[in-house]
Write an enzyme that holds these catalytic residues in place. Structure first.
Site, short mmCIF file in Angstrom:
data_model
loop_
_atom_site.label_atom_id
_atom_site.label_comp_id
_atom_site.label_asym_id
_atom_site.label_seq_id
_atom_site.Cartn_x
_atom_site.Cartn_y
_atom_site.Cartn_z
N ASN A 1 0.93 -1.34 0.00
CA ASN A 1 -0.01 0.09 0.16
C ASN A 1 0.96 1.00 0.06
OD1 ASN A 1 1.00 0.28 2.52
ND2 ASN A 1 -0.97 0.09 3.68
N LYS A 2 1.98 1.04 -0.33
CA LYS A 2 2.83 2.32 -0.04
C LYS A 2 2.94 3.05 -1.62
CE LYS A 2 3.78 1.86 4.07
NZ LYS A 2 4.88 1.19 4.60
N THR A 3 3.68 4.41 -1.54
CA THR A 3 3.37 5.40 -2.61
C THR A 3 3.82 4.62 -4.08
OG1 THR A 3 5.64 6.00 -2.46
CG2 THR A 3 3.84 7.35 -1.46
#
Ligand SMILES: *Cc1c(COP(=O)(O)O)cnc(C)c1O
Length: 388
Positions: free
Chosen positions: A189-191
């Site tokens: 779910n990171k950038t």
């Protein structure tokens, strides 16, 4: 009519499959040329001298602290308002965390907070700095001392936890090219994501060499070097009891495809954030995070709000009501110093009043690159309805 807005939506429709196929067809699935390419392009992006791909940001933090010489019995500054990984890596090395408070408006450690902590703990020589939500902390100030100045003046090494902060900038420098070591996360779910994965960047050759050795068993040549150089491939030496933290090429393939679109993805999130600010500003019961950098310099990983004391409804009930309306949320974070292990081991070390105030009221709203104006407005209208 919208009925559902997820908390997060991964965008994975670029060259991911193409690059994965290349890896599978190459027959070399572990760390090899795709990982090397990912490292090269990543360090080029953040303008750091070196980049080392690993299998998580947690691994990068561990390797970074180890390379900076943190030892058993040392103390390390870390904010309590963070994911548990930022603190656990200190314990991996037998060192102890000293939790710092953050500024209420930005949720970041400020030069003022650090200055006071240094006065109270002159023996502490390491700081883990979290760029909360993708908002770069005040490392460099145009006027007065930034965190970097304070650290240099007191011989404190900085390891940046930039799990939220790719891509982000401070002035004309990218996060990843400022502190002694910077650690990025490519968790789902990171950038940008590679499923699981992390990257460590540094401008220091000694740190780079140590990290590179320690990420793969303390072996003085990595597997790829062994099979591409002209020395016999079976020959290697072990210089330390290292770890197994290397990034496989299949993972790097996904990371490379994501890296190509990092700025597009960031811009997608920025647009949603601009709408959030527009539609949520001026609500009595809601404190928005204060952004102190140009919008383009912020990675915009999280959009958090804090329900303040004027709110008649508590945070947990508020989350339930949003969920009933199909809106996904999360909480970043339950402070680490309030977690059972840390509470029992260290007690509550000092008053972390802003951290606890944020924790009591904070909610993280949906944010992802493809979020539409309609979706943001639905979330904002629902919030206004609940707080009425
Ligand atoms: C996600 C995260 C990490 C850990 O990242 P992994 O790649 O899952 O190890 C560390 N610190 C912060 C602040 C994070 O949000």
């Amino acid at each position: 009519m919208i009925k559902k807005v997820p908390f997060c939506k991964v965008v994975c429709d670029g060259n991911e499959l193409k690059y994965i196929t290349e890896v599978i067809e190459s027959g070399w699935l572990t760390t090899a040329s795709k990982t090397t390419e990912f490292e090269k392009l990543f360090s080029k992006y953040v303008e750091s001298k070196y980049a080392c791909a690993v299998n998580s940001c947690t691994a990068a933090l561990h390797l970074g602290l180890e390379a900076l010489g943190v030892q058993r019995g040392d103390k390390v500054f870390v904010p309590s308002l963070t994911f548990t990984a930022s603190a656990e890596v200190i314990r991996y090395l037998g060192a102890d965390p000293v939790f710092l408070d953050v500024d209420y408006d930005t949720k970041l450690i400020t030069p003022e907070i650090l200055k006071q902590a240094v006065e109270e703990n002159p023996d502490i020589k390491h700081l883990i700095l979290v760029h909360y939500g993708g908002h770069p902390a005040d490392l460099i100030r145009e006027k007065g001392d930034g965190i970097l100045d304070i650290c240099r003046a007191n011989n404190i090494k900085i390891i940046e936890d930039a799990a939220h902060a790719f891509p982000a900038k401070i002035g004309d420098k990218f996060v990843g090219n400022i502190g002694d070591v910077t650690c990025f996360s490519f968790y789902a779910n990171k950038t940008i994501t590679s499923g699981e994965g992390g990257m460590l960047t540094t401008n220091n050759e000694d740190i780079y060499k140590r990290v590179k050795t320690m990420r793969l068993h303390g072996i003085n040549r990595d597997v790829w070097d062994r099979f591409t150089s002209d020395k016999p491939s079976w020959e290697y030496d072990v210089v330390a009891p290292g770890f197994k933290y290397n990034m496989p090429d299949v993972t790097a393939a996904i990371g490379l495809a994501q890296l190509e679109r990092a700025e597009d993805l960031r811009l997608g999130r920025q647009k949603a954030v601009e709408l959030y600010y527009k539609h949520l500003s001026g609500l009595d019961m809601v404190d928005l995070s204060k952004n102190t950098v140009p919008f383009e310099d912020h990675a915009w990983h999280l959009f958090t709000i804090v329900l303040n004391e004027k709110s008649k409804i508590g945070r947990n009930k508020f989350i339930e009501k949003l969920s009933e309306k199909g809106i996904g949320t999360s909480v970043h974070y339950k402070p680490v110093h309030l977690m059972t292990y840390y509470k029992e081991k260290y007690g509550v070390q000092s008053a972390l009043s802003n951290t606890e105030k944020i924790w009591n009221g904070t909610v993280t709203l949906p944010l992802f690159p493809s979020m539409t104006e309609e979706e943001v407005i639905y979330v904002c209208d629902t919030i206004k309805e609940i707080l009425k």
